[in-house]
Write a protein that holds these residues in place. Structure first.
Motif, PDB file in Angstrom:
ATOM      1  N   VAL A  14       0.861  -1.177   0.000  1.00  0.00           N
ATOM      2  CA  VAL A  14       0.000   0.000   0.000  1.00  0.00           C
ATOM      3  C   VAL A  14       0.895   1.224   0.000  1.00  0.00           C
ATOM      4  CG1 VAL A  14      -1.745   1.291   1.288  1.00  0.00           C
ATOM      5  CG2 VAL A  14      -1.843  -1.200   1.226  1.00  0.00           C
ATOM      6  N   ARG A  15       0.525   2.176  -0.821  1.00  0.00           N
ATOM      7  CA  ARG A  15       1.267   3.431  -0.899  1.00  0.00           C
ATOM      8  C   ARG A  15       0.300   4.555  -1.232  1.00  0.00           C
ATOM      9  NH1 ARG A  15       1.138   4.621  -6.171  1.00  0.00           N
ATOM     10  NH2 ARG A  15       1.484   2.994  -7.735  1.00  0.00           N
ATOM     11  N   ALA A  16       0.772   5.789  -1.120  1.00  0.00           N
ATOM     12  CA  ALA A  16      -0.032   6.940  -1.535  1.00  0.00           C
ATOM     13  C   ALA A  16      -0.278   6.861  -3.036  1.00  0.00           C
ATOM     14  CB  ALA A  16       0.687   8.240  -1.184  1.00  0.00           C
ATOM     15  N   SER A  17      -1.481   7.223  -3.440  1.00  0.00           N
ATOM     16  CA  SER A  17      -1.792   7.183  -4.870  1.00  0.00           C
ATOM     17  C   SER A  17      -1.010   8.269  -5.604  1.00  0.00           C
ATOM     18  CB  SER A  17      -3.293   7.368  -5.096  1.00  0.00           C
ATOM     19  OG  SER A  17      -3.691   8.668  -4.722  1.00  0.00           O
ATOM     20  N   ARG A  18      -0.852   8.042  -6.899  1.00  0.00           N
ATOM     21  CA  ARG A  18      -0.144   8.979  -7.787  1.00  0.00           C
ATOM     22  C   ARG A  18      -1.046   9.302  -8.972  1.00  0.00           C
ATOM     23  NH1 ARG A  18       4.719   4.707  -8.034  1.00  0.00           N
ATOM     24  NH2 ARG A  18       5.566   5.053  -5.942  1.00  0.00           N
ATOM     25  N   ASP A  19      -0.730  10.394  -9.659  1.00  0.00           N
ATOM     26  CA  ASP A  19      -1.492  10.720 -10.866  1.00  0.00           C
ATOM     27  C   ASP A  19      -1.448   9.574 -11.875  1.00  0.00           C
ATOM     28  OD1 ASP A  19      -2.522  13.154 -10.106  1.00  0.00           O
ATOM     29  OD2 ASP A  19      -0.999  14.353 -11.150  1.00  0.00           O
ATOM     30  N   SER A  20      -0.355   8.853 -11.926  1.00  0.00           N
ATOM     31  CA  SER A  20      -0.244   7.742 -12.878  1.00  0.00           C
ATOM     32  C   SER A  20      -1.177   6.575 -12.523  1.00  0.00           C
ATOM     33  CB  SER A  20       1.207   7.249 -12.960  1.00  0.00           C
ATOM     34  OG  SER A  20       1.647   6.812 -11.682  1.00  0.00           O
ATOM     35  N   LEU A  64      -5.206  14.250   3.930  1.00  0.00           N
ATOM     36  CA  LEU A  64      -6.073  13.092   4.089  1.00  0.00           C
ATOM     37  C   LEU A  64      -5.545  11.984   3.181  1.00  0.00           C
ATOM     38  CD1 LEU A  64      -9.516  14.908   4.062  1.00  0.00           C
ATOM     39  CD2 LEU A  64      -8.394  13.864   6.028  1.00  0.00           C
ATOM     40  N   PRO A  65      -5.516  10.739   3.660  1.00  0.00           N
ATOM     41  CA  PRO A  65      -4.929   9.659   2.855  1.00  0.00           C
ATOM     42  C   PRO A  65      -5.761   9.296   1.631  1.00  0.00           C
ATOM     43  CG  PRO A  65      -5.841   8.789   4.895  1.00  0.00           C
ATOM     44  CD  PRO A  65      -5.951  10.280   4.979  1.00  0.00           C
ATOM     45  N   HIS A  66      -5.071   9.084   0.542  1.00  0.00           N
ATOM     46  CA  HIS A  66      -5.635   8.556  -0.705  1.00  0.00           C
ATOM     47  C   HIS A  66      -4.640   7.486  -1.140  1.00  0.00           C
ATOM     48  CE1 HIS A  66      -7.246   8.317  -4.766  1.00  0.00           C
ATOM     49  NE2 HIS A  66      -8.271   9.045  -4.351  1.00  0.00           N
ATOM     50  N   LEU A  67      -4.993   6.215  -0.929  1.00  0.00           N
ATOM     51  CA  LEU A  67      -4.053   5.104  -1.026  1.00  0.00           C
ATOM     52  C   LEU A  67      -4.394   4.160  -2.166  1.00  0.00           C
ATOM     53  CD1 LEU A  67      -4.181   4.193   2.770  1.00  0.00           C
ATOM     54  CD2 LEU A  67      -2.529   5.699   1.647  1.00  0.00           C
ATOM     55  N   VAL A  68      -3.382   3.446  -2.642  1.00  0.00           N
ATOM     56  CA  VAL A  68      -3.602   2.352  -3.582  1.00  0.00           C
ATOM     57  C   VAL A  68      -2.928   1.104  -3.032  1.00  0.00           C
ATOM     58  CG1 VAL A  68      -3.850   3.753  -5.677  1.00  0.00           C
ATOM     59  CG2 VAL A  68      -1.583   2.973  -4.989  1.00  0.00           C
ATOM     60  N   ALA A  69      -3.545  -0.043  -3.349  1.00  0.00           N
ATOM     61  CA  ALA A  69      -2.933  -1.345  -3.086  1.00  0.00           C
ATOM     62  C   ALA A  69      -2.364  -1.817  -4.411  1.00  0.00           C
ATOM     63  CB  ALA A  69      -3.972  -2.334  -2.571  1.00  0.00           C
ATOM     64  N   VAL A  70      -1.118  -2.291  -4.390  1.00  0.00           N
ATOM     65  CA  VAL A  70      -0.416  -2.659  -5.608  1.00  0.00           C
ATOM     66  C   VAL A  70       0.131  -4.068  -5.469  1.00  0.00           C
ATOM     67  CG1 VAL A  70       1.529  -2.052  -7.119  1.00  0.00           C
ATOM     68  CG2 VAL A  70       0.232  -0.246  -5.979  1.00  0.00           C
ATOM     69  N   GLU A  71      -0.030  -4.852  -6.529  1.00  0.00           N
ATOM     70  CA  GLU A  71       0.604  -6.168  -6.598  1.00  0.00           C
ATOM     71  C   GLU A  71       1.266  -6.289  -7.961  1.00  0.00           C
ATOM     72  OE1 GLU A  71      -0.364 -10.653  -5.330  1.00  0.00           O
ATOM     73  OE2 GLU A  71      -1.705  -9.840  -6.852  1.00  0.00           O
ATOM     74  N   GLY A  73       3.200  -4.354  -9.450  1.00  0.00           N
ATOM     75  CA  GLY A  73       3.162  -3.095 -10.188  1.00  0.00           C
ATOM     76  C   GLY A  73       1.787  -2.664 -10.663  1.00  0.00           C
ATOM     77  N   GLU A  74       0.756  -3.459 -10.410  1.00  0.00           N
ATOM     78  CA  GLU A  74      -0.597  -3.138 -10.859  1.00  0.00           C
ATOM     79  C   GLU A  74      -1.454  -2.701  -9.680  1.00  0.00           C
ATOM     80  OE1 GLU A  74      -1.572  -3.175 -14.074  1.00  0.00           O
ATOM     81  OE2 GLU A  74       0.473  -3.784 -14.599  1.00  0.00           O
ATOM     82  N   VAL A  75      -2.262  -1.658  -9.887  1.00  0.00           N
ATOM     83  CA  VAL A  75      -3.189  -1.198  -8.861  1.00  0.00           C
ATOM     84  C   VAL A  75      -4.336  -2.203  -8.769  1.00  0.00           C
ATOM     85  CG1 VAL A  75      -4.834   0.612  -8.214  1.00  0.00           C
ATOM     86  CG2 VAL A  75      -2.601   1.227  -9.174  1.00  0.00           C
ATOM     87  N   VAL A  76      -4.533  -2.778  -7.562  1.00  0.00           N
ATOM     88  CA  VAL A  76      -5.579  -3.790  -7.365  1.00  0.00           C
ATOM     89  C   VAL A  76      -6.675  -3.288  -6.428  1.00  0.00           C
ATOM     90  CG1 VAL A  76      -4.036  -5.699  -7.910  1.00  0.00           C
ATOM     91  CG2 VAL A  76      -4.289  -4.962  -5.527  1.00  0.00           C
ATOM     92  N   GLY A  77      -6.540  -2.066  -5.945  1.00  0.00           N
ATOM     93  CA  GLY A  77      -7.561  -1.457  -5.110  1.00  0.00           C
ATOM     94  C   GLY A  77      -7.123  -0.080  -4.669  1.00  0.00           C
ATOM     95  N   TYR A  78      -8.077   0.690  -4.185  1.00  0.00           N
ATOM     96  CA  TYR A  78      -7.722   2.001  -3.649  1.00  0.00           C
ATOM     97  C   TYR A  78      -8.701   2.394  -2.549  1.00  0.00           C
ATOM     98  CZ  TYR A  78     -11.316   4.318  -6.558  1.00  0.00           C
ATOM     99  OH  TYR A  78     -12.497   4.725  -7.129  1.00  0.00           O
ATOM    100  N   ALA A  79      -8.274   3.324  -1.727  1.00  0.00           N
ATOM    101  CA  ALA A  79      -9.080   3.762  -0.598  1.00  0.00           C
ATOM    102  C   ALA A  79      -8.712   5.198  -0.252  1.00  0.00           C
ATOM    103  CB  ALA A  79      -8.814   2.854   0.606  1.00  0.00           C
ATOM    104  N   TYR A  80      -9.669   5.888   0.332  1.00  0.00           N
ATOM    105  CA  TYR A  80      -9.413   7.263   0.747  1.00  0.00           C
ATOM    106  C   TYR A  80     -10.406   7.651   1.831  1.00  0.00           C
ATOM    107  CZ  TYR A  80     -13.319   8.325  -2.391  1.00  0.00           C
ATOM    108  OH  TYR A  80     -14.553   8.344  -2.997  1.00  0.00           O
ATOM    109  N   VAL A  81     -10.134   8.767   2.484  1.00  0.00           N
ATOM    110  CA  VAL A  81     -11.080   9.345   3.428  1.00  0.00           C
ATOM    111  C   VAL A  81     -11.317  10.799   3.046  1.00  0.00           C
ATOM    112  CG1 VAL A  81     -10.387   7.815   5.319  1.00  0.00           C
ATOM    113  CG2 VAL A  81      -9.391  10.105   5.159  1.00  0.00           C
TER     114      VAL A  81
END
Length: 191
Positions: A14-20, A64-71, A73-81
């Motif tokens: 899990v990391r912070a999301s990016r524009d990419s 505020l966190p805007h996160l992605v889950a990556v496996e 190198g591919e985004v497999v989910g995201y979450a934010y508040v």
């Protein structure tokens, strides 16, 4: 597996999301809208890439966190508040959203993202986390139960999709000290 080859070790980060990540996040969201248990039956109201980039920027500016889950190198989910309400009295309460790629549902991605949101928001000083879950989304309701969210309300028949009315369930969880003690005093402003 019949060929005797073991699947590669699963490693979801899990990391912070990016524009990419925007196109992958929009793809996940649009599939939820079309096929999942979501607020609409069509995607006419879904954000465009620039809308999501602006939302990310605004959340980042408010820390505020805007996160992605990556496996792999591919985004497999995201979450934010987002803040639960904009008025200052509600500044310690956030509302969360989690979206998982349809091929990864039931594989722990939502659990990993929810844990990271809880930890990040608690560390940032938030005291309550709220969520709205479709009443038919048994998997999400069970996940939130496991994380100690209480079902604090049911809004009957508030969504119309797939030819029928659906309920929303409001869930809530305390973070850190929750409502057991007042928040620390606000820092003095510089003059």
């Amino acid at each position: 597996m019949s060929d005797g080859i073991m699947p590669p070790e699963r490693r979801i980060t899990v990391r912070a999301s990016r524009d990419s990540d925007v196109d992958a996040m929009l793809s996940i969201y649009r599939r939820h809208i079309r096929h999942g248990v979501e607020d609409s039956v069509d995607d006419t109201g879904t954000p465009e890439p620039d809308d999501l980039r602006d939302r990310r920027k605004n959340l980042r500016n408010t820390r505020l966190p805007h996160l992605v889950a990556v496996e792999h190198g591919e985004v497999v989910g995201y979450a934010y508040v987002v803040l639960f309400r904009k008025r200052p009295a509600y500044r310690y309460t956030v509302k969360h959203s989690i979206y998982v790629h349809h091929q990864y549902v039931g594989q722990g991605v939502g659990r990993i993202l929810l844990q990271e949101l809880i930890d990040t928001c608690a560390a940032a000083g938030f005291r309550q986390m709220i969520g709205y879950i479709d009443g038919d989304n048994a998997a999400s309701l069970a996940l939130h139960d496991r994380f100690g969210f209480a079902r604090v309300g049911r809004l009957p028949g508030v969504a119309y999709r797939h030819g029928r009315w659906s309920d929303s369930v409001m869930v809530q969880r305390s973070l850190a000290a929750g409502a057991t003690e007042p928040p620390p005093p606000a820092p003095l402003s510089r003059r």
